[in-house]
Design a protein around this motif. Sequence first.
Motif, mmCIF file in Angstrom:
data_model
loop_
_atom_site.group_PDB
_atom_site.id
_atom_site.type_symbol
_atom_site.label_atom_id
_atom_site.label_comp_id
_atom_site.label_asym_id
_atom_site.label_seq_id
_atom_site.Cartn_x
_atom_site.Cartn_y
_atom_site.Cartn_z
ATOM 1 N N CYS A 16 -64.249 16.612 -14.302
ATOM 2 C CA CYS A 16 -63.832 17.658 -13.154
ATOM 3 C C CYS A 16 -64.542 18.811 -13.194
ATOM 4 O O CYS A 16 -64.575 19.055 -13.793
ATOM 5 C CB CYS A 16 -62.417 17.058 -12.897
ATOM 6 N N SER A 17 -63.681 19.171 -12.499
ATOM 7 C CA SER A 17 -64.255 20.816 -11.823
ATOM 8 C C SER A 17 -63.016 21.990 -12.487
ATOM 9 O O SER A 17 -62.370 21.308 -12.480
ATOM 10 C CB SER A 17 -64.909 21.592 -10.796
ATOM 11 N N LYS A 18 -63.797 23.414 -13.775
ATOM 12 C CA LYS A 18 -63.113 23.573 -13.807
ATOM 13 C C LYS A 18 -62.027 24.889 -13.154
ATOM 14 O O LYS A 18 -63.028 25.591 -12.685
ATOM 15 C CB LYS A 18 -63.354 23.790 -15.440
ATOM 16 N N CYS A 19 -60.990 25.841 -13.680
ATOM 17 C CA CYS A 19 -60.886 26.713 -13.113
ATOM 18 C C CYS A 19 -61.429 27.887 -13.370
ATOM 19 O O CYS A 19 -61.680 28.204 -14.577
ATOM 20 C CB CYS A 19 -59.477 26.947 -12.871
ATOM 21 N N PRO A 20 -61.655 29.325 -12.552
ATOM 22 C CA PRO A 20 -62.520 30.129 -13.364
ATOM 23 C C PRO A 20 -61.274 31.091 -14.600
ATOM 24 O O PRO A 20 -60.560 30.456 -14.471
ATOM 25 C CB PRO A 20 -62.662 31.639 -11.972
ATOM 26 N N GLU A 21 -62.264 31.575 -15.047
ATOM 27 C CA GLU A 21 -61.739 32.563 -16.375
ATOM 28 C C GLU A 21 -61.000 33.647 -15.615
ATOM 29 O O GLU A 21 -60.996 34.006 -14.393
ATOM 30 C CB GLU A 21 -63.094 33.145 -16.852
ATOM 31 N N ALA A 22 -59.827 33.753 -16.968
ATOM 32 C CA ALA A 22 -58.829 34.444 -16.303
ATOM 33 C C ALA A 22 -57.951 34.184 -15.043
ATOM 34 O O ALA A 22 -58.140 35.048 -15.400
ATOM 35 C CB ALA A 22 -59.338 35.518 -16.370
ATOM 36 N N THR A 23 -57.893 32.940 -14.611
ATOM 37 C CA THR A 23 -56.500 32.101 -13.921
ATOM 38 C C THR A 23 -55.488 32.567 -14.732
ATOM 39 O O THR A 23 -55.117 31.814 -15.757
ATOM 40 C CB THR A 23 -57.127 31.173 -13.478
ATOM 41 N N LYS A 24 -54.340 33.676 -13.786
ATOM 42 C CA LYS A 24 -53.035 33.263 -14.511
ATOM 43 C C LYS A 24 -52.262 31.997 -13.726
ATOM 44 O O LYS A 24 -52.920 31.563 -12.635
ATOM 45 C CB LYS A 24 -52.143 34.509 -13.320
ATOM 46 N N PRO A 25 -51.702 31.333 -15.121
ATOM 47 C CA PRO A 25 -51.348 29.900 -14.759
ATOM 48 C C PRO A 25 -49.286 29.850 -14.513
ATOM 49 O O PRO A 25 -49.376 30.667 -14.651
ATOM 50 C CB PRO A 25 -51.594 29.333 -16.147
ATOM 51 N N LEU A 26 -49.701 28.906 -13.872
ATOM 52 C CA LEU A 26 -47.908 28.465 -13.241
ATOM 53 C C LEU A 26 -47.659 27.519 -15.001
ATOM 54 O O LEU A 26 -48.008 27.482 -15.338
ATOM 55 C CB LEU A 26 -48.262 27.456 -11.963
ATOM 56 N N LEU A 27 -46.249 28.053 -15.247
ATOM 57 C CA LEU A 27 -45.948 27.589 -15.632
ATOM 58 C C LEU A 27 -44.700 26.985 -15.904
ATOM 59 O O LEU A 27 -43.936 27.364 -15.383
ATOM 60 C CB LEU A 27 -45.020 28.716 -17.318
ATOM 61 N N LEU B 62 -53.414 30.358 -6.882
ATOM 62 C CA LEU B 62 -52.471 29.842 -7.691
ATOM 63 C C LEU B 62 -53.509 28.336 -8.160
ATOM 64 O O LEU B 62 -52.755 27.353 -7.069
ATOM 65 C CB LEU B 62 -51.492 29.266 -6.358
ATOM 66 N N GLU B 63 -54.380 28.312 -8.241
ATOM 67 C CA GLU B 63 -54.975 27.322 -9.013
ATOM 68 C C GLU B 63 -54.684 26.302 -10.362
ATOM 69 O O GLU B 63 -55.768 25.808 -10.524
ATOM 70 C CB GLU B 63 -56.154 27.318 -8.353
ATOM 71 N N HIS B 64 -54.196 26.786 -10.906
ATOM 72 C CA HIS B 64 -54.205 26.345 -12.784
ATOM 73 C C HIS B 64 -52.729 25.752 -12.898
ATOM 74 O O HIS B 64 -51.860 27.178 -12.608
ATOM 75 C CB HIS B 64 -53.981 27.138 -13.535
ATOM 76 N N VAL B 65 -52.129 25.178 -13.898
ATOM 77 C CA VAL B 65 -50.764 24.280 -14.393
ATOM 78 C C VAL B 65 -50.685 24.205 -15.357
ATOM 79 O O VAL B 65 -51.314 23.576 -15.095
ATOM 80 C CB VAL B 65 -49.936 23.923 -13.373
ATOM 81 N N LEU B 66 -49.966 25.139 -16.140
ATOM 82 C CA LEU B 66 -49.736 24.760 -17.141
ATOM 83 C C LEU B 66 -48.207 23.477 -17.924
ATOM 84 O O LEU B 66 -47.167 24.722 -17.135
ATOM 85 C CB LEU B 66 -49.705 25.437 -18.545
ATOM 86 N N HIS B 67 -48.464 22.086 -17.952
ATOM 87 C CA HIS B 67 -46.903 21.725 -17.565
ATOM 88 C C HIS B 67 -46.377 21.412 -19.088
ATOM 89 O O HIS B 67 -47.193 20.582 -20.052
ATOM 90 C CB HIS B 67 -47.245 20.723 -16.793
#
Length: 305
Positions: free
Chosen positions: A132-143, A180-185
Amino acid sequence: MSALDAVVKPKTKRAKRFLEHRAPKVNENEKNTILVKGGNASDTVTKSLRDIYSLKKPHCVLYKKKNMTRPFEDQTSLEFFSKKSDCSMFVFGSHNKKRPNNLIFGRMFDFHVLDMIELGVEKFVPLKDFKCSKCPEATKPLLIFAGDSFEVNEEYRRLKNLLIDFFRGPLVTAVRLAGLEHVLHFTAVEGKIFMRSYRVLMKKSGCRTPRIELEEMGPSFDFVMRRTHLASDDLYKQSMKRPKAAVIKKKKNISQDTFGTTYGRIHMQKQDLGKLQTRKVKALKKRPADKAGAGQESPKKKKLV
């Protein structure tokens, strides 16, 4: 004063800028991370460090050569690498028969090891296996942290604080919705920590607010906690101390509501409304007869018989 204690002044402008960048500041720079591979590292450890490097870029340095060191026995090598690369976070990967597929997450304080938590990788799905497509570099994630262990157990609570410090990214004042396109769970259950990485998809919903869907983009880890090296309460409290210049003083009699509206309270002396200056209107002026009558006593009314 000995020769070791002497302060060496920079001879070039480049050296001066380098020393100013390393000097203590009121607002510190972005925390960088070093990824170090041990003397014996498996394929799983190597790929794990490479995927963590992909999540942390550009605030990360990946060491490709192997380093014969054991952080829980001798920490001088990691402290040397930290000072050399100006990094306050580190991940050390190793592999042996007793502790296979081992990752040590840690952080520094004044270029000395503050906390270290050893996590064993029981299951790992690399980033490239998710088509699948990935998030761009240096994207601030939601934790996101799920599980009672992160609030009850002291080691898990310190691990949560360490992971927030590790993955939070740069400090920002505002974030647009499309960013807001990256989530770390992270999920803690039955002595294991599950780490999942998702990409946020915004679909049409027929209204102003989009419909949100999560698509797993990797990497995926199943960790188990092993050894820990936690700082004492005094040292931990000292590392969190903020300089006085960075503390914003609270302004008196000023408050804000939930919508951000600012309210102020003004203290005034008691006013005499009799001396209050009003608008001069012709209808409110006193006539000469009224002024003359005001100085005389009003005549008494006689009672009619």
